[in-house]
Design an enzyme around this catalytic site. Structure first.
Site, PDB file in Angstrom:
ATOM      1  N   CYS B 266       0.835  -1.210   0.000  1.00 20.00           N
ATOM      2  CA  CYS B 266       0.000   0.000   0.000  1.00 20.00           C
ATOM      3  C   CYS B 266       0.866   1.255   0.000  1.00 20.00           C
ATOM      4  CB  CYS B 266      -0.964  -0.041   1.183  1.00 20.00           C
ATOM      5  SG  CYS B 266      -2.326   1.095   0.989  1.00 20.00           S
ATOM      6  N   HIS B 350      -3.646  -5.193  -0.089  1.00 23.12           N
ATOM      7  CA  HIS B 350      -3.495  -5.618   1.300  1.00 23.12           C
ATOM      8  C   HIS B 350      -3.478  -7.133   1.445  1.00 23.12           C
ATOM      9  CE1 HIS B 350      -3.987  -1.723   3.443  1.00 23.12           C
ATOM     10  NE2 HIS B 350      -4.470  -1.384   2.257  1.00 23.12           N
ATOM     11  N   GLU B 352      -2.791  -8.778   3.938  1.00 27.25           N
ATOM     12  CA  GLU B 352      -3.330  -9.185   5.243  1.00 27.25           C
ATOM     13  C   GLU B 352      -4.852  -9.116   5.239  1.00 27.25           C
ATOM     14  OE1 GLU B 352      -2.536  -6.245   4.492  1.00 27.25           O
ATOM     15  OE2 GLU B 352      -3.809  -4.816   5.553  1.00 27.25           O
TER      16      GLU B 352
END
Lengths: 1109, 377
Positions: B266, B350, B352
């Site tokens: 990001c 992302h 995660e």
């Protein structure tokens, strides 16, 4: 990887007739598959026994076989189609196609003909469908499933049930829509359910399972390509918790009550499952249960194919699963396929919704007296509606009014004593009871305890109840209701009709007030991406918001009203007609606009019409669309009774209804006026009368003479229709009938005994008439036409009667000024009082019923004669646009309305019927008896069939045999035939018995029948009736000793005996014939089967031959 | 309860207020995720922004203490079609209403969020303000509202990473999320130093779940200070705002390049892009959602990703020694890069997730593989 070039030809298997658990959704998926594979340049071969489908239209495949979906016929098809590069796609035809593909693979047929299975491998199908293999696979992934064991006998089953504790669920392997499954709360119930399940399972095994009753239920629709890309197209949460078959559950998309952590855990599990099972290309549906207080996640099952849920998911998201799956099956990857709606972005993404979708099933327990109206693990609904709203409340209420229960909301009599029971035991009227309980002030917690429905859903319903209560309190009425409150109610989805009821005013005044306040809906798009990208596909729904996204185009446009949820008597045939209207008018240059609320259908595919409005078919919703679009015309005659009921109100609202005028439609429905018209034309009809009270009914019946046929006006599918033999039965009927008929009278006709019934579909342009087909029913008059097998061309009707039928048809078309389609039901029966001393009876043609609209038989006739009747009808209807409009349209590039005499000069001028060539085409119905234990499976004037099939052959016997086989009735070639008939049928029964004897059947009969047959010299064993003693006939049936049953009703009330016989026969799947006409046809069919090998016919070749003539 | 959303271009959306009865000011963005509002509230990358959910019903499942991505929410305001006051979920601890009130976040509901999204799509993101009508001196004063919206700082040129980052380095000791499955820990523990530009806790959970010991350091930490911690790998986190003003971080990354394996996501990806000589630019309306298809250019496989960014790295600006590894299939923006010789790679999205699909977890494994390879060199 792009398109597989090693493949040349693809055989697609359809799903056969519409049955509970397998409906139009597979026409939708199959049609999409045919379209894309054809567009990809493959030779497409389709096999499906259901003529009422769009997919069996000749244009959709290169070669179409309308043949029984059995191994022997598929072998015959493959034998004709074999060659290099032939593949079989079994994943778009439901469980039927999948089972058939496995059978072909296991038997080595695919190898024999060198046909490759694409879409799903045999291994994957078996791993997903075989419950033990599936459980093992899940265990290997570390995923939980309910504790269970595969059971093949009662003793093991009982032992295991005791171990895991009741309630337990029994699920037979390889059956459709959970057929034969059930929840058992005790040993006794379990023994019954398990025995039935073991019997119904083709492999005689059931999975006995720990019950997750009351858990939250979810479904994910996934799609995977051969590069192992997997996406979740749609998540679905069931309003009804576990315990109700998902097909019988109200379902909601997307999931509403899961956090991201929980949702992603489910998504991970689903992806692991599709990979492990090995569905290489295509769609799958995976069901989960989640414990409401611990969150324990268990995998329930998986379907390695497109399904009812994937059709719903496609409509709910705008992502066409079947279309994509078909392209994946021939090698494409998801990222190589564009998203139709956004055009710029690929199909490899997960749709996101900025609205809420609610699906509500439609049940018809009222058609099956004796069936217990409770919901469980076996699906019982016959159709469904889908509604789209910006909130769950709005979608739910739009869905409720899409159901067309015929009742105003809240009208249902609530039995206070049943309240708790109805809440605890899932029931078709559960929503009504929930609303009632909330209105009474019952709290969410208590309701949740009783129903296990998630509190969030209950809260939404409570909000609705609060809004309603707030409005009902306004004693000043509609004039003083604050605008904000009205807006809030409309945003919550309340209909004008409901608000009018609450305020005690008319719907019109409510609407006037609402529009004056500027509270009107706008239309928003379903675009797969929550407006992140521009959408190019006008797939629309109404909602009360600020911005409208459906600016009407300037093109000439015609709207077509669909038929709403499938139900018995109003099903796929009407969707077929609506789609055809749309196709024809598009070709003519019009913009077409479809309005419908049935997610299963082809008509609600955004590809079918230029614009799709997914809306309830009520006056409020439909008129709003039509006014918004300023349509040049609207077609109401293709969607069955639902849109027809809107014809007059729409016309009154100034909307141009095209085709046969609403007044003519009304005239045909109005018994008195129609009777007068027939009298004027000199066309006989059975003596009849109408009644709005019991007294009037009795008087009419006495005048006409019993038996009489009674029915409410304005219904389709013979709902609440009955043959009544005496006064007390009539009084009983009238007491019940008022519920359906309200201010519309009950019709009373003389019942023509021993008459032949005939259906005619005709076209008219207002001047000329074209008769599409004259269908002779195999069952005699008195059996609902939708439940009769019928034949094209007629096989036993005298030429003079045929001429009369043609003549009457033309007269009726002209008298009713029909523009479009018309269906007439005739009967050829005895002239009243004509029985002479010699016993000779003079017979004549009677008109039973005229429906100036598309009928259930239009697709069947169209396929038999090779002429698309519905398409032509739609074109003819444009002739009723105003002259000014017509001239203007021509200027704007619309082709002129054709004239029938130009299209079919010889038939029109000579008044002949469209030819069927040298083949016979038989249409046979398919019944849902197996789903309704306790119901007498006897045919009568009320329709019970859910679907139909078509059999084609050079002889009537073979065509009938094929139709029966396609309908699931495998006529035996040998064995024991049981015959039990009343005296009037004995002469005919003797002929049938003699023939059966000649074919080597042994004969078994009840005493009376046996005596008659013995007297004629036939060897017959006599057997006890059920009440007479044992062993009786039912014991023989259960013992598997009987292969064919011929049992015609004895009289006014079906005796216990007959009912028990028919019931046992249904359970043991023994062909049962309840009319002598059908028995004769069956014997002929058995003869044909004994003498012929499976022969298959190509629809396109048939049509070419007909055209050449 | 009446409230209004005013945009800097003068567009007003009246609605009903919920959450805290205060004024919310920020850049208005829309998010297309259908689940995970609590994670979005608490994602530091949303600092300075008012988030409009395209999913119409928000609040349904309440909030709980384990789904936070940071110690507090960062959004400036919340826009939804319908807000649920009832929370139903077995993990629910506090209704969304109470949560927002407690954290002083303004919300507005009952407005045509789809119209707003279409407006933002056509005209680009813009600043806005959520105001309770009762709090306005002159209700309906469009000028006043619009000028309030215009007073909100623009995202362009704004260094928000410095604002949201941790004031001091700390060792992360939180375990895995209760609902996640543990990933097999590597045998010998690695030490990962994670730059906090606005880091989400799920990143830290993923790093530890793979056996790493994690030290989180402030955004402005120098390369020297990082190396002093003797890291086996360096992680560059997500974060809010424009990457360009974060020159301190670009310098640190440049100094660390080639000395320790680096993985960025990001904002961390954008900073790596800048450090490698590339340029960044602002997207018209950003990527905010959990359904974005990203293609891995080497394998051809597609992953469905969670994304939340307003800026992107210009792929044409990157030098030849930088490989463009991932692209967004929706709009062809660059989603991932890798240095051809140095041990560093990054993705714009992302891995995660939280919220979002878990398709990209493999990137953490790749990071640890890179660390392993680097160590064995």
């Amino acid at each position: 990887m792009p398109r597989r070039n090693d493949l040349r030809k693809i055989i697609i298997i359809g799903s056969g007739p519409i049955v509970i658990g397998q409906a139009c959704e597979f026409d939708y998926s199959g049609t999409q598959a045919c379209k894309v594979l054809k567009a990809e340049g493959y030779e497409v071969v389709l096999v499906n026994s259901n003529p009422a489908t769009i997919m069996t239209d000749p244009e959709l495949a290169h070669r179409t076989y309308i043949e029984p979906l059995t191994r022997e016929y598929l072998r015959a098809v493959m034998a004709r189609e074999q060659g290099p590069g032939v593949a079989l796609l079994p994943t778009v035809g439901g469980q039927t196609a999948l089972n058939l593909a496995i059978e072909l693979a296991d038997a080595g047929d695919l190898d024999e003909f060198g046909v490759e299975l694409i879409g799903a491998s045999v291994k994957a199908i078996k791993k997903a469908e075989d419950r033990l293999l599936f459980k093992d696979a899940m265990r290997g992934l570390g995923l939980e499933t309910p504790r269970s064991r595969l059971i093949t006998n009662l003793r093991d089953g009982l032992e295991f049930a005791t171990e895991i504790g009741f309630p337990v669920i029994s699920r037979p392997s390889f059956t459709l829509g959970g057929s034969g499954g059930g929840i058992a709360y005790n040993r006794e119930e379990f023994t019954e359910i398990l025995a039935r399940g073991l019997d119904l399972s083709p492999v005689h095994e059931c999975l006995v399972e720990e019950s997750a009753l009351g858990w939250k239920e979810f479904e994910l629709e996934l799609i995977r390509d051969s590069a192992d890309n997997v996406i979740v197209v749609c998540s679905i949460e069931n309003f009804d918790p576990m315990g109700v078959h998902t097909g019988d559950s109200i379902t909601v998309a997307p999931v509403q009550t899961l956090t991201d952590k929980e949702y992603q855990r489910m998504r991970d599990a689903a992806i692991a499952v599709i990979r492990e099972i090995g569905v290489d290309t295509g769609g799958s549906n995976i069901q989960f249960a989640v414990h409401p207080t611990t969150g324990r996640l268990v995998v329930i099952e998986m379907n390695p194919r497109v399904s009812r849920s994937s059709a719903l998911a496609s409509k709910a998201t705008g992502f066409p699963i079947a279309k994509i799956a078909a392209r994946l099956a021939v090698g494409y990857h998801l990222d190589e396929i564009a998203n139709d709606i956004t055009r710029k972005t690929p199909a490899c993404f997960e749709p996101t919704l900025d609205y809420v979708v609610v699906k509500i099933p439609k049940w018809q327990f009222e058609k099956f007296p004796g069936a217990e109206p409770t919901l469980g693990p076996q699906m019982k609904s016959v159709g469904e509606v889908m509604a789209i709203g910006r909130t769950f409340k709005e979608a739910l209420l739009k869905g409720v009014r899409s159901l067309e229960t015929g009742r105003k909301r809240g009208d249902l009599d609530i039995d206070q004593r049943l309240l708790t029971q109805r809440l605890v035991t899932p029931h078709p009227n559960r929503l009504t009871y929930l609303r009632h309980a909330l209105a009474q002030g019952m709290g969410i917690e208590e309701l949740h305890e009783l129903t296990s429905i998630d509190p969030w859903f209950l809260r939404q319903m409570q909000d609705i109840a609060g809004i309603e209560a707030g409005i009902a309190e306004k004693h000043g009425g509609v004039a003083t209701l604050p605008a904000d409150q009205l807006r809030q109610a409309k945003r919550a989805g309340l209909s004008d009709a409901r608000l009018a009821t609450l305020l005690g005013c008319s719907e019109e005044s409510l609407r006037a007030r609402r529009t004056a306040e500027g509270i009107v809906p706008v239309f928003k798009r379903v675009d797969t991406c929550a407006a992140e990208f521009e959408s190019f596909t006008p797939y629309l729904y109404s909602t009360y918001e600020q911005e409208d996204e459906a600016a009407p185009s300037q093109r000439p446009k015609i709207a077509i009203l669909g038929s709403g949820p499938n139900r018995i008597g109003q099903g796929i045939e009407f969707d077929y007609c609506c789609c055809h209207a749309s196709f024809a008018l598009q070709e003519q240059g019009y913009e077409t606009i479809m309005v419908n609320c049935n997610p299963e259908t082809v008509s609600t595919d955004y590809d079918t019409s230029d614009r799709l409005y997914f809306e309830p078919l009520t006056f409020e919703d439909v008129s709003r669309v039509l006014e918004h679009e300023k349509v040049d015309g609207v077609i109401v005659q293709f969607g069955g009774q639902t849109p027809l009921n809107l014809a007059l109100p729409l016309q009154r609202a100034g909307i141009p209804v095209i085709g046969t005028s609403p007044e003519s439609i009304d005239l045909a429905e109005d018994r008195k006026r129609f009777g007068a018209l027939l009298q004027q034309l000199g066309i006989p009809q059975p003596e009849n009368g109408t009644a709005t009270t019991v007294e009037e009914a009795v008087a009419a019946a006495e005048r006409i003479g019993y038996p009489v046929l009674v029915r409410p006006s304005y219904v389709l599918g013979g709902r609440a229709m009955a043959i009544v033999f005496d006064r007390s039965a009539l009084e009983r009927y009238m007491a019940e009938a008022t519920e359906y008929s309200q201010d519309r009278p009950v019709l009373i006709d003389r019942f023509l005994e021993d008459a032949t019934e005939v259906d005619v579909d005709a076209l008219s342009d207002g001047t000329d008439v074209l008769i599409g087909g004259i269908m002779e029913h195999i069952e005699e008059a008195g059996i609902h036409s939708g439940d009769s097998s019928c034949v094209l061309p007629p096989y036993s009707i005298a030429a003079e009667h045929l001429a009369t039928i043609r003549e009457y048809t033309v007269q009726l078309c002209r008298a009713l000024k029909v523009v479009g389609l018309m269906n007439v039901q005739f009967a050829i029966g005895p002239v009243l009082g004509s029985r002479g001393t010699s016993g000779e009876v003079a017979r004549q043609v009677y008109v039973l019923e005229v429906n100036p609209r598309a009928s259930r038989t239009v697709p069947f006739v169209s396929k038999a004669v090779g002429v698309p009747l519905a398409k032509i009808a739609a074109l003819l209807m444009t002739g009723t646009l105003s002259a000014a409009a017509a001239a203007d349209l021509q200027m704007r590039g619309i082709r002129p309305t054709p004239r029938l005499r130009d299209l079919f000069p010889s038939e029109v001028l000579a008044n002949t019927v469209l030819p069927t060539g040298d083949r016979f085409c038989v249409k046979s119905p398919v019944f849902p008896w197996g789903k309704f234990p306790g119901v007498d499976p006897v045919l009568g004037p009320e329709m019970h069939s859910t679907g139909e099939v078509m059999g084609v052959a050079y002889t009537l016997g073979e065509a009938f045999a094929k139709a029966q086989l396609a309908a699931g009735q495998r006529l035996p070639l040998q064995g024991m035939a049981f015959i039990s008939v009343p005296d009037r049928d004995k002469p005919k029964a003797l002929e049938v018995a003699r023939q059966l004897h000649r074919y080597g059947f042994s004969l078994l009969a009840t005493r009376g029948t046996a005596g008659y047959l013995k007297k004629a010299g036939l060897p017959v064993t006599s057997v006890f009736k059920v009440k007479e003693g044992r062993p009786n006939v039912v014991d023989f049936i259960k013992g598997g000793e009987i292969q064919l049953i011929i049992n015609t009703p004895m009289g006014m009330e079906p005796f216990f005996d007959e009912k028990a016989i028919r019931r046992a026969a249904v359970m043991h799947r023994i062909p049962t014939i309840t009319t002598m006409a059908a028995a004769q046809a069956a014997v002929e069919a058995i003869g044909a089967l004994r003498n012929s090998k499976p022969a298959v016919h190509v629809l396109q070749e048939m049509h070419q031959q007909l055209a050449a003539k | 309860m009446e409230a209004v959303l005013a945009l800097e271009d003068g567009t007003l959306f009246p609605g009903l207020g919920f959450g805290a009865a205060i004024t919310g000011v920020g850049e208005v963005v829309f998010n297309t995720s259908m689940t995970g509002y609590q994670e979005i509230f608490t994602d530091p990358s949303y600092a300075g922004q008012i988030v409009c959910f395209t999913s119409p019903q928000i609040g349904n499942y309440g909030t709980n203490s384990s789904d936070d991505e940071a110690s507090r929410p960062y959004i400036e305001g919340l826009i939804v079609r319908e807000f649920s006051s009832l929370a139903s979920n077995w993990r629910n601890e506090e209704t969304c209403q109470n949560y927002l009130e407690r954290h002083k976040i303004a919300g507005i509901a009952e407005l045509d969020t789809r119209a707003l999204v279409r407006h933002l799509r056509q005209h680009g993101v813009m600043r806005g303000v959520i105001v309770r009508v009762a709090a306005m001196k002159n209700a309906g004063d469009r000028e006043a509202l619009v000028s309030m919206a215009r007073q909100a700082p623009s995202m362009s040129g704004r260094d928000l990473a410095k604002v949201v980052t941790t004031p001091a380095a700390y060792a992360w000791d939180g375990g895995l999320h209760a609902l996640d499955r543990a990933v097999v820990a590597s045998e010998d523990s690695r030490h990962v130093v994670a730059f906090d530009f606005g880091i989400k806790q799920n990143i830290l959970r993923h790093l530890t779940s793979r056996g790493a010991r994690v030290t989180v350091v402030p955004a402005t930490t120098t390369a020297k200070d990082v190396l002093a911690l003797k890291p086996d790998g360096v992680f560059l986190s997500n974060g809010p705002g424009d990457p360009e003003p974060c020159s301190y971080a670009v310098t640190s990354i440049r100094d660390l390049a080639g000395r320790v394996p680096i993985f960025g996501i990001c904002l961390g990806h954008q900073l790596m892009g800048l450090a490698l000589g590339g340029k960044t630019y602002k997207l018209k309306f950003g990527h905010h959602g959990g359904n974005h298809p990203v293609k891995q250019m080497d394998s051809g496989r597609v992953e469905i990703t969670a994304q939340n960014h307003n800026f992107a790295v210009d792929p044409d600006s990157l030098p030849a020694d930088v490989e463009r590894t991932h692209f967004d299939l929706n709009d062809d923006t660059l989603e991932g890069l890798r240095h051809r010789t140095l041990p560093m790679f990054s993705v714009q999205y992302h891995p995660e997730a939280s919220p979002g699909p878990h398709d990209s977890h493999y990137l953490f494994d790749q990071f640890f593989q890179l660390i392993g390879e680097w160590k064995n060199k």
